[in-house]
Design a protein around this motif. Sequence first.
Motif, PDB file in Angstrom:
ATOM      1  N   THR A 140     -25.890  59.148  40.232  1.00 15.39           N
ATOM      2  CA  THR A 140     -24.758  59.692  40.991  1.00 15.39           C
ATOM      3  C   THR A 140     -24.450  58.475  41.831  1.00 15.39           C
ATOM      4  OG1 THR A 140     -26.063  61.829  41.349  1.00 15.39           O
ATOM      5  CG2 THR A 140     -24.438  61.180  43.093  1.00 15.39           C
ATOM      6  N   ILE A 141     -24.901  57.484  42.156  1.00 17.17           N
ATOM      7  CA  ILE A 141     -24.315  56.183  42.882  1.00 17.17           C
ATOM      8  C   ILE A 141     -23.726  55.695  41.744  1.00 17.17           C
ATOM      9  CG2 ILE A 141     -25.157  54.110  43.861  1.00 17.17           C
ATOM     10  CD1 ILE A 141     -27.701  55.430  45.128  1.00 17.17           C
ATOM     11  N   GLN A 142     -24.094  55.434  40.509  1.00 15.28           N
ATOM     12  CA  GLN A 142     -23.252  54.885  39.605  1.00 15.28           C
ATOM     13  C   GLN A 142     -21.968  55.275  39.358  1.00 15.28           C
ATOM     14  OE1 GLN A 142     -25.801  54.649  35.926  1.00 15.28           O
ATOM     15  NE2 GLN A 142     -24.369  53.285  35.046  1.00 15.28           N
ATOM     16  N   GLU A 143     -21.921  56.892  39.216  1.00 16.91           N
ATOM     17  CA  GLU A 143     -20.778  57.476  39.044  1.00 16.91           C
ATOM     18  C   GLU A 143     -19.766  57.643  40.288  1.00 16.91           C
ATOM     19  OE1 GLU A 143     -21.979  61.289  37.699  1.00 16.91           O
ATOM     20  OE2 GLU A 143     -23.003  60.478  35.981  1.00 16.91           O
ATOM     21  N   ASP A 144     -20.367  57.556  41.348  1.00 18.78           N
ATOM     22  CA  ASP A 144     -19.420  57.658  42.621  1.00 18.78           C
ATOM     23  C   ASP A 144     -20.064  56.787  43.800  1.00 18.78           C
ATOM     24  OD1 ASP A 144     -17.648  58.595  44.442  1.00 18.78           O
ATOM     25  OD2 ASP A 144     -18.595  60.201  45.009  1.00 18.78           O
ATOM     26  N   PRO A 145     -19.986  55.431  43.583  1.00 17.22           N
ATOM     27  CA  PRO A 145     -20.115  54.324  44.598  1.00 17.22           C
ATOM     28  C   PRO A 145     -19.510  54.253  45.813  1.00 17.22           C
ATOM     29  CG  PRO A 145     -19.145  53.345  42.754  1.00 17.22           C
ATOM     30  CD  PRO A 145     -19.094  54.663  42.449  1.00 17.22           C
ATOM     31  N   VAL A 146     -20.299  53.908  47.012  1.00 20.23           N
ATOM     32  CA  VAL A 146     -19.494  54.148  48.208  1.00 20.23           C
ATOM     33  C   VAL A 146     -19.332  52.540  48.517  1.00 20.23           C
ATOM     34  CG1 VAL A 146     -19.811  54.192  50.848  1.00 20.23           C
ATOM     35  CG2 VAL A 146     -20.792  55.952  49.168  1.00 20.23           C
ATOM     36  N   SER A 147     -17.907  51.976  48.659  1.00 25.09           N
ATOM     37  CA  SER A 147     -17.704  50.784  48.696  1.00 25.09           C
ATOM     38  C   SER A 147     -18.132  50.139  49.994  1.00 25.09           C
ATOM     39  CB  SER A 147     -16.149  50.527  48.836  1.00 25.09           C
ATOM     40  OG  SER A 147     -15.679  49.319  49.096  1.00 25.09           O
ATOM     41  N   GLY A 148     -18.920  49.083  49.849  1.00 21.60           N
ATOM     42  CA  GLY A 148     -19.446  48.253  51.014  1.00 21.60           C
ATOM     43  C   GLY A 148     -20.910  48.679  51.435  1.00 21.60           C
ATOM     44  N   GLU A 149     -21.426  49.692  50.557  1.00 19.65           N
ATOM     45  CA  GLU A 149     -22.969  50.189  50.884  1.00 19.65           C
ATOM     46  C   GLU A 149     -23.836  49.611  50.046  1.00 19.65           C
ATOM     47  OE1 GLU A 149     -24.137  52.094  53.536  1.00 19.65           O
ATOM     48  OE2 GLU A 149     -22.069  52.134  54.273  1.00 19.65           O
ATOM     49  N   THR A 150     -25.022  49.263  50.368  1.00 16.24           N
ATOM     50  CA  THR A 150     -26.063  48.955  49.498  1.00 16.24           C
ATOM     51  C   THR A 150     -26.924  49.883  49.160  1.00 16.24           C
ATOM     52  OG1 THR A 150     -27.403  47.612  51.172  1.00 16.24           O
ATOM     53  CG2 THR A 150     -25.760  46.501  50.132  1.00 16.24           C
ATOM     54  N   VAL A 151     -27.782  49.654  48.208  1.00 18.46           N
ATOM     55  CA  VAL A 151     -28.837  50.352  47.845  1.00 18.46           C
ATOM     56  C   VAL A 151     -30.226  49.786  47.175  1.00 18.46           C
ATOM     57  CG1 VAL A 151     -28.177  51.043  45.385  1.00 18.46           C
ATOM     58  CG2 VAL A 151     -29.686  52.684  46.355  1.00 18.46           C
TER      59      VAL A 151
END
Length: 97
Positions: free
Chosen positions: A9-20
Amino acid sequence: MYVSRAVRTIQEDPVSGETVALVLETDDDADPDAVAAAAEEAGATVERRLQFGDLEVSVDQEEVGAVCEIDGLAAVQTADAIGIHPDEAEEDVDPDA
């Protein structure tokens, strides 16, 4: 290689500026040092080395796809997926002990 639903999900729709925080599970025959070097080349920071040659890394969400491309991985999961919390343990835990 297994990629958890949360990571996909993160790969398909990343949030700019956020880390994981991710856990990179290495293949049995992979060199953990080579995997760590490849993770850093992909933009991740190795936060700590875990048992069995696995790694916990932090990475910008926009770079998760590059991390998932690393050779020598058996699985990629969010660090929260493998966390152990005393209130969720299957055995009796006395937090006051």
